[in-house]
Design a protein around this motif. Structure first.
Motif, PDB file in Angstrom:
ATOM      1  N   LEU A   1      14.367  12.223  18.941  1.00  0.00           N
ATOM      2  CA  LEU A   1      14.466  13.673  18.780  1.00  0.00           C
ATOM      3  C   LEU A   1      15.360  14.295  19.846  1.00  0.00           C
ATOM      4  N   LEU A   2      15.233  13.822  21.074  1.00  0.00           N
ATOM      5  CA  LEU A   2      16.080  14.346  22.148  1.00  0.00           C
ATOM      6  C   LEU A   2      17.561  14.088  21.881  1.00  0.00           C
ATOM      7  N   GLU A   3      17.884  12.953  21.284  1.00  0.00           N
ATOM      8  CA  GLU A   3      19.281  12.672  20.929  1.00  0.00           C
ATOM      9  C   GLU A   3      19.791  13.680  19.901  1.00  0.00           C
ATOM     10  N   LYS A   4      18.945  14.033  18.941  1.00  0.00           N
ATOM     11  CA  LYS A   4      19.325  15.046  17.945  1.00  0.00           C
ATOM     12  C   LYS A   4      19.516  16.408  18.607  1.00  0.00           C
ATOM     13  N   ILE A   5      18.609  16.745  19.514  1.00  0.00           N
ATOM     14  CA  ILE A   5      18.700  18.029  20.210  1.00  0.00           C
ATOM     15  C   ILE A   5      19.962  18.076  21.068  1.00  0.00           C
ATOM     16  N   LYS A   6      20.271  16.973  21.711  1.00  0.00           N
ATOM     17  CA  LYS A   6      21.464  16.904  22.558  1.00  0.00           C
ATOM     18  C   LYS A   6      22.724  17.214  21.749  1.00  0.00           C
TER      19      LYS A   6
ATOM     20  N   PRO B   1      21.861  21.418  19.881  1.00  0.00           N
ATOM     21  CA  PRO B   1      20.782  22.183  20.523  1.00  0.00           C
ATOM     22  C   PRO B   1      20.449  23.491  19.810  1.00  0.00           C
ATOM     23  N   GLY B   2      21.434  24.146  19.252  1.00  0.00           N
ATOM     24  CA  GLY B   2      21.194  25.413  18.568  1.00  0.00           C
ATOM     25  C   GLY B   2      20.253  25.274  17.379  1.00  0.00           C
ATOM     26  N   LEU B   3      20.298  24.160  16.712  1.00  0.00           N
ATOM     27  CA  LEU B   3      19.449  23.909  15.554  1.00  0.00           C
ATOM     28  C   LEU B   3      17.976  23.821  15.953  1.00  0.00           C
ATOM     29  N   TYR B   4      17.698  23.262  17.116  1.00  0.00           N
ATOM     30  CA  TYR B   4      16.323  23.028  17.548  1.00  0.00           C
ATOM     31  C   TYR B   4      15.811  24.053  18.561  1.00  0.00           C
ATOM     32  N   LEU B   5      16.717  24.556  19.413  1.00  0.00           N
ATOM     33  CA  LEU B   5      16.290  25.394  20.528  1.00  0.00           C
ATOM     34  C   LEU B   5      16.822  26.821  20.476  1.00  0.00           C
ATOM     35  N   GLY B   6      17.749  27.099  19.602  1.00  0.00           N
ATOM     36  CA  GLY B   6      18.408  28.401  19.582  1.00  0.00           C
ATOM     37  C   GLY B   6      19.660  28.378  20.442  1.00  0.00           C
ATOM     38  N   THR B   7      19.517  27.981  21.700  1.00  0.00           N
ATOM     39  CA  THR B   7      20.650  27.815  22.605  1.00  0.00           C
ATOM     40  C   THR B   7      20.405  26.581  23.466  1.00  0.00           C
ATOM     41  N   ALA B   8      21.459  26.057  24.054  1.00  0.00           N
ATOM     42  CA  ALA B   8      21.340  24.905  24.957  1.00  0.00           C
ATOM     43  C   ALA B   8      20.759  25.405  26.269  1.00  0.00           C
TER      44      ALA B   8
ATOM     45  N   ALA C   1      24.052  24.446  31.938  1.00  0.00           N
ATOM     46  CA  ALA C   1      24.350  23.365  32.882  1.00  0.00           C
ATOM     47  C   ALA C   1      23.093  22.530  33.129  1.00  0.00           C
ATOM     48  N   GLY C   2      21.939  23.189  33.219  1.00  0.00           N
ATOM     49  CA  GLY C   2      20.672  22.478  33.388  1.00  0.00           C
ATOM     50  C   GLY C   2      20.355  21.606  32.191  1.00  0.00           C
ATOM     51  N   PHE C   3      20.630  22.104  30.998  1.00  0.00           N
ATOM     52  CA  PHE C   3      20.432  21.348  29.758  1.00  0.00           C
ATOM     53  C   PHE C   3      21.280  20.079  29.783  1.00  0.00           C
ATOM     54  N   ASP C   4      22.544  20.222  30.120  1.00  0.00           N
ATOM     55  CA  ASP C   4      23.447  19.067  30.177  1.00  0.00           C
ATOM     56  C   ASP C   4      23.026  18.075  31.263  1.00  0.00           C
ATOM     57  N   TYR C   5      22.632  18.596  32.420  1.00  0.00           N
ATOM     58  CA  TYR C   5      22.223  17.743  33.544  1.00  0.00           C
ATOM     59  C   TYR C   5      20.944  16.978  33.207  1.00  0.00           C
ATOM     60  N   PHE C   6      20.047  17.602  32.437  1.00  0.00           N
ATOM     61  CA  PHE C   6      18.815  16.926  32.030  1.00  0.00           C
ATOM     62  C   PHE C   6      19.128  15.605  31.331  1.00  0.00           C
ATOM     63  N   PHE C   7      20.076  15.609  30.433  1.00  0.00           N
ATOM     64  CA  PHE C   7      20.375  14.390  29.679  1.00  0.00           C
ATOM     65  C   PHE C   7      20.992  13.314  30.560  1.00  0.00           C
ATOM     66  N   GLN C   8      21.759  13.724  31.554  1.00  0.00           N
ATOM     67  CA  GLN C   8      22.283  12.763  32.534  1.00  0.00           C
ATOM     68  C   GLN C   8      21.120  12.159  33.329  1.00  0.00           C
TER      69      GLN C   8
END
Length: 122
Positions: A7-12, A15-22, A85-92
């Motif tokens: 699911l996290l891969e899909k959100i990555k 993100p707009g589809l699952y969270l509204g915004t990244a 930026a926090g969203f992107d850093y989370f996946f790293q």
């Protein structure tokens, strides 16, 4: 049903589809809701999911050398300019967490305390 990491891969990727915004905050709220829904449905966590829920926060605190009572999204935000930026850093960080050497998971302070207690007994 998807695992958390599928699911996290899909959100990555969308993100707009699952969270509204990244947003790192929105991502954490989504994960909490996902975990709650699975528990209400009686679905057992996989070993990897349990590892994430139990160990990501302490690992992140050690990784970033930050001691706080704040949740992991707020810890990440301390090092980022904004939610995106926090969203992107989370996946790293998540990739690092998954690839980590699990023998390093023991908190050095706890390990030192345990060693001292063992020496006192001996």
């Amino acid at each position: 049903m998807s695992t958390l990491f599928e699911l996290l891969e899909k959100i990555k990727s969308k993100p707009g589809l699952y969270l509204g915004t990244a947003s790192i905050t929105n991502l954490r709220m989504f994960i909490l809701g996902y975990r709650f829904a699975r528990s209400q449905a009686g679905i057992t966590n996989t070993e990897a999911e349990s590892d994430f829920y139990k160990n990501f926060q302490p690992w992140l605190q050690n990784r970033l050398s930050i001691r706080t009572v704040n949740a992991w999204d707020k810890i990440i935000l301390l090092t980022c300019i904004d939610e995106k930026a926090g969203f992107d850093y989370f996946f790293q960080l998540l990739d690092e967490f998954i690839q980590r050497d699990k023998s390093q998971d023991i908190d050095p302070i706890l390990a030192e305390s345990t060693t001292q207690n063992i020496n006192k007994v001996a």
